[in-house]
Design an enzyme around this catalytic site. Sequence first.
Site, PDB file in Angstrom:
ATOM      1  N   CYS A 101      40.303 -53.471 -20.811  1.00  0.00           N
ATOM      2  CA  CYS A 101      38.803 -53.665 -20.865  1.00  0.00           C
ATOM      3  C   CYS A 101      38.163 -54.867 -20.595  1.00  0.00           C
ATOM      4  O   CYS A 101      38.251 -55.236 -19.568  1.00  0.00           O
ATOM      5  CB  CYS A 101      38.464 -52.804 -22.010  1.00  0.00           C
ATOM      6  SG  CYS A 101      36.895 -51.743 -22.130  1.00  0.00           S
TER       7      CYS A 101
ATOM      8  N   HIS B 177      42.295 -48.253 -22.898  1.00  0.00           N
ATOM      9  CA  HIS B 177      42.781 -48.981 -24.107  1.00  0.00           C
ATOM     10  C   HIS B 177      44.155 -48.288 -24.612  1.00  0.00           C
ATOM     11  O   HIS B 177      44.168 -47.507 -25.608  1.00  0.00           O
ATOM     12  CB  HIS B 177      41.901 -48.955 -25.138  1.00  0.00           C
ATOM     13  CG  HIS B 177      40.612 -49.716 -25.163  1.00  0.00           C
ATOM     14  ND1 HIS B 177      40.519 -50.884 -25.474  1.00  0.00           N
ATOM     15  CD2 HIS B 177      39.536 -49.176 -24.502  1.00  0.00           C
ATOM     16  CE1 HIS B 177      39.161 -51.455 -25.284  1.00  0.00           C
ATOM     17  NE2 HIS B 177      38.681 -50.392 -24.687  1.00  0.00           N
TER      18      HIS B 177
ATOM     19  N   GLU C  99      46.367 -49.630 -26.670  1.00  0.00           N
ATOM     20  CA  GLU C  99      46.439 -49.908 -28.095  1.00  0.00           C
ATOM     21  C   GLU C  99      45.761 -49.032 -28.969  1.00  0.00           C
ATOM     22  O   GLU C  99      45.948 -49.158 -30.210  1.00  0.00           O
ATOM     23  CB  GLU C  99      45.913 -51.312 -28.236  1.00  0.00           C
ATOM     24  CG  GLU C  99      44.128 -51.664 -28.568  1.00  0.00           C
ATOM     25  CD  GLU C  99      43.632 -51.489 -27.444  1.00  0.00           C
ATOM     26  OE1 GLU C  99      44.229 -51.470 -26.071  1.00  0.00           O
ATOM     27  OE2 GLU C  99      42.254 -52.025 -27.111  1.00  0.00           O
TER      28      GLU C  99
END
Lengths: 77, 222
Positions: B87, B195, B197
């Site tokens: 990002c 994302h 994660e």
Amino acid sequence: MKARVFVTLKAGVLDPQGKAIHHALEGLGFSGVQDVRAGKLIELDLADGTGDGEIEQMCRKLLANTVIENFRIERLG
Amino acid sequence: MNSAVIVFPGSNCDRDLAVALELVTGVKPQMVWHRDAELPGGLDFIGIPGGFSYGDYLRSGAMAARSPVMRAVAEAAARGVPVLGVCNGFQVLTEAGLLPGALMRNSGLSFVCRPVELSVENSQTLFTCRYRAGERITIPVAHHDGNYQADGETLRRLEGDGRIAFRYSGEVNGSAGSIAGIVNDAGNVLGMMPHPERAVEDAHDNTDGRRLFEGLLETALA
């Protein structure tokens, strides 16, 4: 000594913000607007004797992203 | 696997990335402040997190890309250390010149925050080796400036050299070629808007991002 740096999107690069401004102007009844491109104006207060080459380096290294933007330098007095 | 996560003023996914890395690798990453001109020694991986570094002043990622730590990251990347930018991290990597192109305002002007479907375009990179080519996965996005653009020659090169790691399955932000993530020429730097994660544990209801970190671990241990 002052200088102004105008940062604008390159021709052909889509400008969603310019488009939104255009639509808003039309919404206000300004029907004669053909197109809108939004950019940035950065004013620099510089030490006397700062050369054109140095200002251009500032533009290339930080002020403009030359992948998508053009810049124009205007010296003021 | 020794990891570092870079922290800029305004980063807000640094801890998420650290949690995901620790979960998968079993080792807590070292958090490195943007003013540090040197990285810890012996790193197997560097993560550049999402967020709004320096308040997105000037352009997203522009100020962070010129911070002292990024010179050290560029040197490490040149030595072959794997670097992942997520990002805002992707924006920082393009602004730093470690990846080509630029991330512009989403074509729809809105901040987009939702899970999106991606296709894995290249499963041969060290980041995607645990996925199958063409596999469809779901990873969340949350960004305002994710509209990937580059000149025609660069786009042709990315396509031709297999450097597009992920593509959006549907329309998300106006990106050229629906590009969601690219790798550098050497293949050790990945930038992606989604994302991974945020999709690593059961509490996320989706663990499609986990294999990216498992692939990194596998490469580091190989």
